[in-house]
Design an enzyme around this catalytic site. Structure first.
Site, PDB file in Angstrom:
ATOM      1  CD  GLU A   3       4.086  43.867  51.622  1.00 45.46           C
ATOM      2  OE1 GLU A   3       4.241  43.447  52.784  1.00 45.46           O
ATOM      3  OE2 GLU A   3       2.979  44.148  51.133  1.00 45.46           O
ATOM      4  CD  GLU A   5       7.112  49.628  48.771  1.00 45.51           C
ATOM      5  OE1 GLU A   5       6.622  48.501  48.586  1.00 45.51           O
ATOM      6  OE2 GLU A   5       6.476  50.682  48.668  1.00 45.51           O
ATOM      7  CB  CYS A  23      -0.822  41.204  50.882  1.00 43.43           C
ATOM      8  SG  CYS A  23      -0.271  41.378  52.568  1.00 43.43           S
ATOM      9  CB  SER A  60       3.806  47.758  50.467  1.00 46.08           C
ATOM     10  OG  SER A  60       4.433  47.001  49.468  1.00 46.08           O
ATOM     11  CE  LYS A  67      -6.446  37.791  48.482  1.00 47.42           C
ATOM     12  NZ  LYS A  67      -5.225  38.561  48.517  1.00 47.42           N
ATOM     13  CD  GLU A  86      -6.202  42.114  45.229  1.00 44.20           C
ATOM     14  OE1 GLU A  86      -6.391  40.896  45.438  1.00 44.20           O
ATOM     15  OE2 GLU A  86      -5.223  42.732  45.657  1.00 44.20           O
ATOM     16  CD  GLU A 111      -6.557  49.397  40.538  1.00 43.37           C
ATOM     17  OE1 GLU A 111      -7.526  49.602  39.769  1.00 43.37           O
ATOM     18  OE2 GLU A 111      -6.625  49.549  41.769  1.00 43.37           O
ATOM     19  CB  CYS A 148      -5.850  34.959  54.899  1.00 46.30           C
ATOM     20  SG  CYS A 148      -4.987  36.398  54.302  1.00 46.30           S
TER      21      CYS A 148
END
Ligand SMILES: Cc1cc2nc3c(=O)[nH]c(=O)nc-3n(C[C@H](O)[C@H](O)[C@H](O)COP(=O)(O)O)c2cc1C
Ligand code: SF4
Ligand code: SF4
Ligand code: SF4
Ligand code: SF4
Ligand code: FES
Ligand code: FES
Lengths: 401, 173, 623
Positions: C314, C317, C340, C360, C399, C402, C407, C571
């Site tokens: 990140e 980037e 994230c 990102s 998650k 996710e 993908e 989190c």
């Protein structure tokens, strides 16, 4: 099949010329208007009987947020079973109602009024819109009302959408704000934090019409009618088993027996005072008075003749509450359903008296712990019917029904 | 729904929002207008309304499902609402109810297959001195007896029949 | 006090019935509001600020009043009525959670009427509550069950449903709705609308047909739910719980042909102790390493390692985007958003899809780690990736969604096979007969064992930003962060304020560009004298505030980098963390995390010896 007029007695309102009250009010200071209303001892006609002058005083003292507007709301949600006097006022004494709202606005410093009309009364819209338009033309609404510089006030009509609970003033406000009609926690009260967070006075249709009368004729005149704690005349919506159901006017303090005599209901088995949320009075108690200090009511009187099955009556009331509870708080949402279930057990003759006692205890909990007046009063009919007509209710056999 | 119809409905809701205000306080009036025009508030309409007043569709649904006079399911052009509360009950609503069901061939809570009539229970209509009372859309009938029921239904067919049929056609097309 | 979420939560949408309202009491308001007032609770006097609720006042004198619909993160509802008390002079009982004190009251909290009412309310709730505690996810951690015990419910006074009334909604990868157990407290509704601004849950219908539902009663998997699980964390009962995959994980462990690898994120380690009776904020990192091995996992790795990779990704980037925009004049999406938090990513996709290019391109640490295991690690250890089962221990319910995204399987295998929440892992550890706090400490497995403090603080709001800044600043300025910030603690981005905004002027730039980004940026000169603007938001209602500001061209649109976390507190407050949650509990967990960071030998991602070693094989997977 077309509705006819409900009026059965002449009304005091017939003697009040529209415009008189407002003209008198505009000659007074704001404090004096409220003083006059307070001095009349007028108490709210919507059922709860809160002193109108006190309510206005609180709203007049309250500060709007960001200097925002204050509101006057006329509660025309008239949903209490057996009540229809507001319909008569709205159709036949329309000006007095709007005038009362205008006086209230003057008194508390409101700029906007809302008539919250129950959805079932949508057929009144053309009439009400017409009267509003005429009042605007006559300078009784709008800017600088009747030449009073700086007094600007106008009235919108908003329709209910089929929910009895929206007659409860905070649910009404929730509904106006585009929410589900679920009553709010109180405090804060609408006089401080009402519509859109602004100070708001909510008054019943009849209360507001009475205000016009009081300003026209004076507090002393009004106070001389009725009893000490329950001043004034009151409209009653009478239905059920009687000779001449309809709208009557009596001074507060009249006994049930006297009222029954006037409406052709003598010999009744019981009378429900105050609609579904009121109490059922058996013949043995017909000497009681209809007044805030004894049998308080918004005006609904339902007469039950000798042949009526009181358990059936109780069931109809509980079905009403199970349908109309907003469902927000536990005691009312689940409690009403339990009471209805209990009635069905009684119908089948399958309810022990121990369980019936437990249900009566539950009624106490509902009356004490429910969030709003609906759940707090929904057990009243159940309690009074079960208490007074126990011999008729217990031990039924399937055949008896 | 066809795209063009969706577009039309969307424009209509925008116009309603412009009239009533694009705030949450305008929600119920907007929904009421839609209910009158289409006899229900469709899924798509709820989403557009939510966008217009800046709330979530689930909140609009919560509101529609709360009020007895708002429907998220298609209902009839003529909503017949019979009062089921005590005074009308004492005055004999049960027989009127039965006859309504007989005439229309549906039960309470249902809509006729042609989409013309819905039959619903209502709580006290404020006509208790003249019960049994019922509402057909915004029209009140009082002191209704079982034998008068077919006349009320005929009335609907005749009195509002012509233009309602058109409207119903437009709405259901 | 409970300032955190309330300060951030946008209750403008909440029904006014569910807001703490301004209480106007006549007289000099300012004086009164600032004033103190004495109330008597069960005979004990206590002085409280005007407007304090009876519930809070009672807590101050140690009087416990039961609650169900009240939650410290949420606005007042006053709907369950179990908290009712007697207030002298009032006919009806009053809800303690909703009654603001504006005059000297006398309150009694356990009179006959009160006890009867509470018992009745519990009886009523139980009469429609279908579920058996011993087969319930919330057994022993259920507020309804606890109150039934406290009030001695030993029979069902008003009966009890014996059949399921509503089928379970298991359409979502993350959240299971078992409405048979719902008590209509509406905590989930207030969470989803006020804290998260997602608004998929609402009360629908009325009276005893009221239910908590979605738009048109669609399955949760078909609506715009972002899988954050915040509603689960605030549900008092088992009506909402995470979709549990621990059975599948056990099956993998039991299968000798499978190599089962687990990665643990920092937040569960700071939270899991609570499931074993420890105080919030008791770190269990090393005890858990031992426990997981005992339970049968083949390898235990630290997700922080890949958090370091994420940071480097990140950070570079960001520098790359800046370079493109400022030097090459190419169109680049700014601000750059962190990617994230899968709850946040889904939120953005649903509500602001036009800003997807701002995300990102770095994978979340969980997925990045999974990818490393199935590629680099598999090769290095000569294991067929199809025999590797990767499990991620996460604080998060999103998650779960996710790791099932199509993908997320670039290598041909799912990067992460199963996501387990902290709660589920606690359950597995218990099932293995292990009392976690008693475990001796054990280390993470190599080669990914080493992690930096930067990876650790990922768990708290502001952590990603702080970690990224530690790296970016050092890259760009060429001086040690410690020189600029005491102990490399970039305090301005820490804390629980809903939205934080920080400007960092870059006075001098390093003449030298680090090797890993030299191919992107030949020189840092273009940043000399520039001001780096960053922001941090947690909880998607706060994210919404920032996004609306960006749309309107406000100050956040000028930011370069914004950290978004789907959950309040980051989190550590994730939807898979132990229940209950509150601002205090989240603060304690955050403390544990910052302490772990402070104790790390290496505290900057780019200094992680393992990450520089292995970053090259993952980079393609992550872009
Ligand atoms: C369930 C419920 C329904 C009510 N319905 C009405 C109503 O239809 N009309 C009305 O004026 N007041 C109704 N009220 C009383 C209002 O809450 C409020 O007290 C009243 O409008 C105040 O006006 P008043 O002081 O002039 O009576 C209702 C109260 C409850 C609890
Ligand atoms: S008492 Fe009944 S109507 Fe009133 S808030 Fe509670 S559930 Fe709603
Ligand atoms: S929700 Fe609570 S009370 Fe209900 S079954 Fe689960 S543990 Fe028991
Ligand atoms: S998981 Fe998050 S978005 Fe989904 S319903 Fe729960 S709170 Fe709302
Ligand atoms: S699902 Fe849980 S949080 Fe939501 S209303 Fe039901 S019990 Fe309360
Ligand atoms: S009871 Fe039927 S109209 Fe009132
Ligand atoms: S906790 Fe106070 S009403 Fe629910």
């Amino acid at each position: 099949m077309q509705p006819t007029s409900s009026k059965k007695t002449p009304l005091t309102f017939d003697t009040i010329a529209p415009g008189q009250g407002l003209a008198a009010a505009l000659k007074k200071s704001r404090a004096d208007i409220i003083g006059e209303v307070s001095a009349s001892n007028l108490r709210g006609r919507g059922g709860a009987g809160f002193p109108t002058g006190t309510k206005w005083n609180l709203a007049a003292a309250a500060q709007g947020q960001d200097g925002g507007a204050k509101y006057v709301v006329c509660n025309a949600d008239e949903g209490e079973p057996g009540t229809f006097k507001d319909r008569v006022l709205l159709l036949e004494y329309t000006d007095l109602v709007f005038e009362g709202m205008t006086i209230a606005a003057r008194a508390i410093g409101a700029t906007k009024g809302i008539l919250y009309l129950r959805g079932e009364y949508v057929y009144m819209r053309p009439h009400l819109d017409g009267v509003l338009a005429a009042r605007r033309t006559a300078g009784q609404l709008g800017a600088n009302i009747l030449g009073t510089t700086g007094f600007t006030f106008d009235i919108d009509i908003r329709m209910g959408a089929g929910a009895y609970v929206c007659g409860e003033e905070t649910a009404l406000i929730e509904s106006l704000e585009g929410h589900r009609g679920e009553p709010r926690n109180r405090p804060p009260f609408p006089v401080n934090t009402g519509f859109l967070g602004q100070p708001t006075v909510v008054n019943n249709v009849e209360t507001l019409a009475s205000v016009s009368a009081i300003l026209a004729k004076g507090a002393a005149w009004f106070r001389a009618i009725g009893t000490e704690k329950s001043a004034g005349f009151k409209l009653f919506s009478v239905s059920g088993d009687c000779g001449a159901p309809g709208v009557y006017e009596f001074p507060l303090g009249i006994t049930v027996a006297a009222l029954l005599e006037k409406v052709g209901g003598t010999g009744a088995k019981a009378v429900q005072i105050g609609g579904a949320s009121g109490v059922c009075v058996p013949a043995s108690e017909f000497g009681r008075r209809i007044a805030f200090e004894d049998l308080a009511t918004g005006g609904s009187i339902i007469v039950f003749g000798q042949g009526r099955d009181m358990l059936h009556v109780a069931k109809n009331f509980m079905e009403f509450f199970v349908e109309e509870s907003c469902g927000q708080c536990t005691p009312c949402r689940a409690g009403n359903a339990k009471l209805l279930e209990g009635i069905e057990m009684l119908e089948r003759g399958a309810c022990s008296s121990a369980y019936l006692r437990e249900l009566l205890n539950l009624c106490e909990t509902m009356q004490l712990a429910s969030k709003c007046g609906l759940g707090q009063s929904s057990p009243n009919a159940f309690v009074s019917i079960v208490t007074h007509f126990q011999d008729e209710i217990l031990g039924r056999t399937a055949a008896a029904h | 729904m066809l795209v063009s119809q969706q577009q039309k409905l969307q424009d209509e809701i925008r116009a309603l929002a412009a009239r009533h205000g694009r705030t949450r306080a305008a929600l119920v009036p907007i929904l009421q207008d839609l209910q009158v025009r289409y006899a229900s508030v469709s899924d798509f309409a709820m989403q557009v309304v939510a966008d217009e007043v800046g709330i979530h569709p689930a909140e609009v649904y919560g509101v529609v499902s709360f009020y007895a006079f708002l429907h998220s399911q298609p209902s009839g052009r003529f909503q017949i609402r019979l009062c089921q509360t005590i005074s009308c009950d004492l005055a004999g609503k049960a027989r009127v109810a039965r006859q309504l069901e007989n005439e229309l061939g549906i039960r309470f809570g249902e809509t006729t297959p042609d989409g013309r009539f819905s039959l619903e229970w209502a709580s006290c209509l404020g006509m208790c001195d003249q019960g049994p009372a019922l509402l057909v859309n915004d029209r009140v009938y009082t002191r209704v007896s079982a034998e008068q029921v077919h006349r009320i239904i005929d009335d609907c067919r005749k009195v509002f029949g012509a233009h309602a049929a058109q409207a119903a056609h437009a709405a259901h097309a | 006090m409970s300032g955190e979420v309330k300060a951030g939560a946008d209750t403008s949408r909440a029904p006014s019935s569910q807001k703490i309202q301004q209480v106007h009491v006549g007289g000099d308001v300012m004086q009164l509001i600032g004033g103190q007032i004495t109330v008597t609770i069960d005979g004990t006097d206590v002085k409280v600020p005007m407007g304090t609720t009876v519930l809070d006042a009672a807590r101050r004198v140690g009087v416990r009043i039961p609650t169900l619909c009240h939650h410290p993160d949420l606005c007042v509802a006053g709907v369950c009525r179990v908290c009712v008390v007697e207030v002298e002079g009032q006919r009806a009982l009053q809800a303690a959670c909703a009654f603001p004190i504006t005059s000297s009251l006398k309150v009694k909290t356990h009179t006959r009427k009160v006890r009867q009412a509470r018992r009745h309310i519990l009886d009523l709730l139980l009469s429609t509550h279908y579920g058996e505690c011993y087969s319930c996810k919330r057994n022993n951690n259920c507020e309804l069950q606890a109150l039934a015990k406290e009030y001695g419910v030993d029979f069902y006074r008003f009966g009890h449903v014996t059949e399921s009334q509503v089928p379970k909604d298991e359409s979502s990868y993350s959240v299971v709705r078992d409405m048979d157990k719902c008590i209509l407290c509406r905590r989930c509704v207030r969470t989803c609308i006020d804290i998260q601004e997602v608004g998929v849950l609402e009360a629908v219908g009325r009276s005893n047909k009221t239910r908590i539902s979605t738009f048109l009663d669609k399955p949760l998997g078909d609506v715009v739910c972002i899988n954050c699980g915040q509603c689960i964390n605030r549900c008092p009962t088992g009506a909402l719980h995470a979709a549990d995959t621990s059975d599948e994980v056990w099956r993998a462990i039991d299968d000798p042909t499978k190599h089962v690898v687990i990665q643990t994120a920092p937040s569960p380690r700071a939270g899991i102790g609570e499931c074993f009776g420890c105080e919030p904020g008791t770190p269990m990192t090393y005890q858990m390493n031992t426990a997981l091995k005992l339970a049968g996992f083949d390898k235990v790795f630290d997700t922080n390692f890949s958090a370091d990779l994420t940071i480097i990704e990140e950070g570079t980037e960001l520098l790359g985007r800046l370079h493109k925009a400022l030097v090459k004049g190419e169109p680049v999406a700014f601000p750059q958003f962190t990617s994230c938090s899968p709850g946040w990513v889904k939120y953005l996709e649903h509500f602001y899809p036009e800003y997807i290019p701002n995300l990102s391109s770095a994978k979340s640490p969980q997925q990045m780690f999974g990818a490393v295991i199935k590629t680099y690690y598999a090769k290095a250890n000569n294991i067929d990736p199809k025999d590797i089962v990767t499990v991620a221990l996460m604080p998060c319910s999103a998650k779960k969604f996710e790791c099932n995204r199509p993908e997320m399987a670039d290598s041909g295998f799912k990067d992460v096979d199963y996501g387990l929440t902290t709660r589920e892992m606690a359950q597995m550890i218990k099932e293995a007969g292990i009392h976690l706090p008693d475990m001796p400490k054990g280390d993470f497995d190599d080669p990914f064992g080493t992690a930096t403090g930067s990876g650790v603080i990922f768990g708290a709001t502001g952590g990603v930003m702080e970690a990224a800044l530690r790296t970016v600043i050092e890259f760009v300025c060429g001086v040690k962060v410690e020189k600029l910030f005491d102990h490399a603690n970039i305090v301005p981005v820490r804390g629980f304020e809903g939205v934080k905004y920080v400007e960092l002027p870059i006075a001098n730039v390093s003449p030298e560009v680090p090797a890993i980004i030299r191919h992107l940026i030949p020189s840092f000169d273009f940043l000399k004298g520039a001001t780096l603007k960053v922001a941090v938001a947690h909880g998607t209602a706060n994210a919404r505030r920032v996004m609306e500001d960006i749309k309107a061209g406000g100050k956040f649109s000028e930011c370069h980098f914004i950290e978004f976390m789907g959950c309040p507190g980051g989190c550590i407050g994730g939807g898979g963390q132990p229940i209950p949650t509150s601002p205090e509990i989240r603060a304690a967990r955050a403390r544990a995390i910052y302490e772990e960071d402070a104790e790390c030998a290496v505290r900057k991602s780019h200094e992680n010896p393992s990450s520089t070693a292995s970053s090259s094989p993952t980079a393609p997977a992550a872009t």
